[in-house]
Design a protein around this motif. Structure first.
Motif, PDB file in Angstrom:
ATOM      1  N   TYR A   1      11.364 102.905   8.675  1.00 56.72           N
ATOM      2  CA  TYR A   1      12.569 102.063   8.864  1.00 56.72           C
ATOM      3  C   TYR A   1      13.815 102.845   9.255  1.00 56.72           C
ATOM      4  CZ  TYR A   1       9.594  98.652   6.584  1.00 56.72           C
ATOM      5  OH  TYR A   1       8.539  97.853   6.247  1.00 56.72           O
ATOM      6  N   ASN A   2      14.084 103.993   8.620  1.00 58.39           N
ATOM      7  CA  ASN A   2      15.047 104.910   9.237  1.00 58.39           C
ATOM      8  C   ASN A   2      14.188 106.097   9.715  1.00 58.39           C
ATOM      9  OD1 ASN A   2      14.481 106.204   6.711  1.00 58.39           O
ATOM     10  ND2 ASN A   2      16.344 107.399   6.955  1.00 58.39           N
ATOM     11  N   GLU A   3      14.794 107.141  10.288  1.00 61.70           N
ATOM     12  CA  GLU A   3      13.976 108.281  10.691  1.00 61.70           C
ATOM     13  C   GLU A   3      13.641 109.114   9.456  1.00 61.70           C
ATOM     14  OE1 GLU A   3      12.114 109.308  13.101  1.00 61.70           O
ATOM     15  OE2 GLU A   3      11.670 110.986  11.778  1.00 61.70           O
ATOM     16  N   PRO A   4      12.374 109.176   9.066  1.00 58.78           N
ATOM     17  CA  PRO A   4      12.040 109.857   7.811  1.00 58.78           C
ATOM     18  C   PRO A   4      12.266 111.363   7.827  1.00 58.78           C
ATOM     19  CG  PRO A   4      10.060 109.086   8.928  1.00 58.78           C
ATOM     20  CD  PRO A   4      11.214 108.507   9.671  1.00 58.78           C
TER      21      PRO A   4
ATOM     22  N   LEU B   1      18.661 105.380   4.981  1.00 58.22           N
ATOM     23  CA  LEU B   1      19.604 104.991   6.029  1.00 58.22           C
ATOM     24  C   LEU B   1      19.754 106.154   7.011  1.00 58.22           C
ATOM     25  CD1 LEU B   1      22.406 103.353   3.834  1.00 58.22           C
ATOM     26  CD2 LEU B   1      20.607 102.181   5.102  1.00 58.22           C
ATOM     27  N   GLY B   2      20.089 105.816   8.264  1.00 61.81           N
ATOM     28  CA  GLY B   2      20.435 106.841   9.234  1.00 61.81           C
ATOM     29  C   GLY B   2      19.299 107.224  10.156  1.00 61.81           C
ATOM     30  N   CYS B   3      19.690 107.825  11.289  1.00 58.53           N
ATOM     31  CA  CYS B   3      18.722 108.306  12.280  1.00 58.53           C
ATOM     32  C   CYS B   3      19.366 109.426  13.082  1.00 58.53           C
ATOM     33  CB  CYS B   3      18.288 107.171  13.218  1.00 58.53           C
ATOM     34  SG  CYS B   3      16.901 107.636  14.291  1.00 58.53           S
ATOM     35  N   ASP B   4      18.523 110.284  13.641  1.00 60.59           N
ATOM     36  CA  ASP B   4      19.035 111.361  14.501  1.00 60.59           C
ATOM     37  C   ASP B   4      19.109 110.922  15.956  1.00 60.59           C
ATOM     38  OD1 ASP B   4      16.235 111.219  14.219  1.00 60.59           O
ATOM     39  OD2 ASP B   4      15.996 113.195  15.122  1.00 60.59           O
ATOM     40  N   LEU B   5      18.585 109.740  16.283  1.00 58.82           N
ATOM     41  CA  LEU B   5      18.715 109.173  17.631  1.00 58.82           C
ATOM     42  C   LEU B   5      19.520 107.872  17.544  1.00 58.82           C
ATOM     43  CD1 LEU B   5      15.071 109.617  19.042  1.00 58.82           C
ATOM     44  CD2 LEU B   5      16.970 111.249  19.079  1.00 58.82           C
ATOM     45  N   HIS B   6      19.860 107.307  18.710  1.00 61.32           N
ATOM     46  CA  HIS B   6      20.585 106.031  18.689  1.00 61.32           C
ATOM     47  C   HIS B   6      20.072 105.135  19.820  1.00 61.32           C
ATOM     48  CE1 HIS B   6      22.994 107.923  21.880  1.00 61.32           C
ATOM     49  NE2 HIS B   6      23.176 108.921  21.064  1.00 61.32           N
ATOM     50  N   CYS B   7      18.814 104.745  19.705  1.00 58.35           N
ATOM     51  CA  CYS B   7      18.168 103.946  20.753  1.00 58.35           C
ATOM     52  C   CYS B   7      18.802 102.557  20.828  1.00 58.35           C
ATOM     53  CB  CYS B   7      16.678 103.805  20.454  1.00 58.35           C
ATOM     54  SG  CYS B   7      15.873 105.396  20.173  1.00 58.35           S
TER      55      CYS B   7
ATOM     56  N   TRP C   1      17.721  98.752  13.524  1.00 60.12           N
ATOM     57  CA  TRP C   1      19.070  99.297  13.681  1.00 60.12           C
ATOM     58  C   TRP C   1      19.958  99.050  12.463  1.00 60.12           C
ATOM     59  CZ3 TRP C   1      23.350  95.996  13.934  1.00 60.12           C
ATOM     60  CH2 TRP C   1      23.059  94.633  14.085  1.00 60.12           C
ATOM     61  N   VAL C   2      19.671  98.014  11.690  1.00 58.25           N
ATOM     62  CA  VAL C   2      20.529  97.717  10.531  1.00 58.25           C
ATOM     63  C   VAL C   2      20.487  98.882   9.537  1.00 58.25           C
ATOM     64  CG1 VAL C   2      20.821  96.184   8.537  1.00 58.25           C
ATOM     65  CG2 VAL C   2      20.387  95.231  10.793  1.00 58.25           C
ATOM     66  N   THR C   3      19.341  99.511   9.404  1.00 55.66           N
ATOM     67  CA  THR C   3      19.267 100.673   8.513  1.00 55.66           C
ATOM     68  C   THR C   3      19.471 101.984   9.285  1.00 55.66           C
ATOM     69  OG1 THR C   3      16.865 100.498   8.729  1.00 55.66           O
ATOM     70  CG2 THR C   3      17.842  99.721   6.679  1.00 55.66           C
ATOM     71  N   SER C   4      18.883 102.090  10.470  1.00 52.06           N
ATOM     72  CA  SER C   4      18.924 103.380  11.157  1.00 52.06           C
ATOM     73  C   SER C   4      20.334 103.731  11.645  1.00 52.06           C
ATOM     74  CB  SER C   4      17.939 103.406  12.330  1.00 52.06           C
ATOM     75  OG  SER C   4      18.393 102.594  13.384  1.00 52.06           O
ATOM     76  N   GLN C   5      21.113 102.722  12.006  1.00 51.07           N
ATOM     77  CA  GLN C   5      22.449 102.993  12.560  1.00 51.07           C
ATOM     78  C   GLN C   5      23.553 102.659  11.555  1.00 51.07           C
ATOM     79  OE1 GLN C   5      22.566 104.583  15.522  1.00 51.07           O
ATOM     80  NE2 GLN C   5      20.330 104.490  15.371  1.00 51.07           N
ATOM     81  N   ALA C   6      23.192 102.582  10.271  1.00 45.79           N
ATOM     82  CA  ALA C   6      24.139 102.091   9.261  1.00 45.79           C
ATOM     83  C   ALA C   6      25.427 102.902   9.190  1.00 45.79           C
ATOM     84  CB  ALA C   6      23.465 102.062   7.898  1.00 45.79           C
TER      85      ALA C   6
ATOM     86  N   SER D   1       7.619 107.937  12.544  1.00 48.24           N
ATOM     87  CA  SER D   1       8.702 108.843  12.929  1.00 48.24           C
ATOM     88  C   SER D   1       8.890 108.886  14.437  1.00 48.24           C
ATOM     89  CB  SER D   1       8.321 110.235  12.398  1.00 48.24           C
ATOM     90  OG  SER D   1       9.060 111.262  12.974  1.00 48.24           O
ATOM     91  N   ASN D   2      10.084 109.315  14.852  1.00 42.95           N
ATOM     92  CA  ASN D   2      10.311 109.536  16.282  1.00 42.95           C
ATOM     93  C   ASN D   2       9.740 110.882  16.748  1.00 42.95           C
ATOM     94  OD1 ASN D   2      12.230 111.543  15.610  1.00 42.95           O
ATOM     95  ND2 ASN D   2      13.918 110.081  15.660  1.00 42.95           N
TER      96      ASN D   2
END
Ligand code: SF4
Length: 413
Positions: free
Chosen positions: A175-178, A124-130, A136-141, A203-204
């Motif tokens: 799926y999230n930022e690895p 879960l989670g990401c360092d960006l918020h595109c 987004w369900v996992t990256s912005q959780a 990855s981003n």
């Protein structure tokens, strides 16, 4: 996919939608408040990180991504999943947010083991918020209350066992930022290597020299999403352009197999000028790097621009070829982009791999990855033999498959 929910209060949440309802009730302070929030659960499933240094006054500096956050005691970094407790950096451990089996072409890698099955996991989670994130369900959780990922307890051994059971050749952190969950990915990849699997990051590209050194022994393939060539656009997404360009150069120099994707969004990054500068940059690193220009569709918070049309992708591809790139692809619009789904020999233009979307419809490379007509080697990582394609479609194993029994009911810490 089914499996054990992480954390005791989670067992009754039978779907992400129901989980979302529960969590919003918990967080709004009603009588379910005693149940753990997603944040509680994520913060419990951690171990000490390896990519940080200690600073004064119990602060730490994290090196897992290009933000290099200095984090005061009691606070998380920008990604919300790595946090400082008592002068120690804690990082995510022992769960997945999503698991899915994809054709490797979906990542997309077009020059790495065509036809292979890529067992893909995310946290879960990401360092960006595109605003247009498709995960987004996992990256912005932990950032967006409407994005509710459902973590599942996992161990590296069980993930690898499952990947082998499904017939995968590659294990992929995605799926999230690895980068922000690099320690967990490396733990999984060590098991994967021991079992003879290949490994990949999707990855981003917002990396640091430290995280790339840390990953280099364990990661074979690396896809970078180069989202724009304008620093102002990256600021809108929560990042900066320069760390991503530096990461691309380093990845190539360090010998990762690198492919680059740009989601072409009308009005955001599709001007001739921006696409020219972007592709000239890639060509300055290496003209052998495959570049995928892919079509945007309305998603998450970005619903204003039109979906990308085939003509726009073909224009982008033309710009990439003029910049000197030898392998340019157009994605997400199967059957609409002419030859831009196929791989051709950059020397004699012989057709080498034919595709329709993720489906390989023809394979003509030699066992050493060379053109059968002129003998020129095509850059990439090739199997000695194309053994057909396991699947041209992503799939989630059925709840009653072995995945259900393989993933444990709780986290092994
Ligand atoms: S991974 Fe990036 S955003 Fe998260 S704490 Fe580390 S430096 Fe900050």
């Amino acid at each position: 996919m089914s499996g054990g929910r992480v954390g005791s209060g989670y067992a009754s949440a039978r779907s992400a939608r129901l989980t979302g309802t529960l969590l919003s009730k918990m967080e709004s302070g009603n009588r379910l408040r005693c149940m753990p929030t997603l944040r509680d659960i994520v913060y419990e499933n951690v171990r000490e990180g390896e990519l940080y240094e200690k600073l004064d006054r119990n602060r730490v500096r994290c090196f897992a991504c290009g933000h290099c956050c200095p984090i005061p005691e009691g606070q998380p970094g920008v990604c919300k999943v790595r946090y400082n407790r008592g002068g120690t950096l804690y990082v995510p451990w022992g769960y997945t947010g999503v698991v899915q089996c994809d054709p490797i072409e979906k990542k997309p890698f077009f020059h790495a083991y065509p036809g292979a099955l890529a067992y893909s996991f995310g946290m879960l989670g990401c360092d960006l918020h595109c605003a247009y994130c498709q995960n987004w369900v996992t990256s912005q959780a932990l950032r967006d209350p409407t994005a509710v990922g459902s973590p599942l307890g996992a161990t590296p051994q069980r993930l690898v066992q499952q990947a082998l059971h499904q017939g995968a050749k590659v294990l992929v952190s995605t799926y999230n930022e690895p980068l922000i969950t690099s320690e967990w990915a490396v733990a999984v990849f060590k098991e994967a290597r021991a079992a003879g699997l290949l490994t990949a990051f999707v990855s981003n590209g917002n990396g640091t020299p430290q995280v790339l050194e840390y990953l280099r022994p364990w990661v074979d393939l690396y896809k970078v999403d180069l989202k724009s060539f304008d620093d102002r656009h990256y600021h809108q997404l929560g990042g900066r352009l320069q760390p991503i360009l530096d990461t691309i150069r380093r990845l190539h120099e360090m010998g990762f197999w690198l492919e680059i994707v740009t989601l072409v969004i009308p009005g955001f990054n599709d001007s001739d000028d921006e696409l020219q500068r972007l592709t000239e940059f890639i060509a300055s690193v290496s003209t052998d790097i495959p570049w995928h220009a892919t079509a945007f569709h309305k998603d998450y918070k970005m619903t204003d621009p039109d979906n990308t049309r085939a003509q726009t992708l073909m224009r982008a591809a033309e710009i990439g070829k003029k910049a000197g790139l030898r392998h340019v692809y157009a994605g997400n619009l199967p059957g609409e982009v002419g030859d831009l789904e196929n791989t051709r020999c950059h020397s004699c233009q012989q057709l080498l791999i034919e595709r329709y979307s993720y489906l390989i419809t023809g394979y003509h490379l030699t066992s050493s990855g060379c053109c059968p007509s002129c003998g020129t080697r095509t850059p990439g990582r090739w199997a000695r033999e194309f053994q057909g394609q396991i699947t041209a479609h992503p799939f989630v194993p059925h709840a009653r498959s072995s995945l259900f029994s393989i993933l444990g009911p709780s986290v092994s810490m």
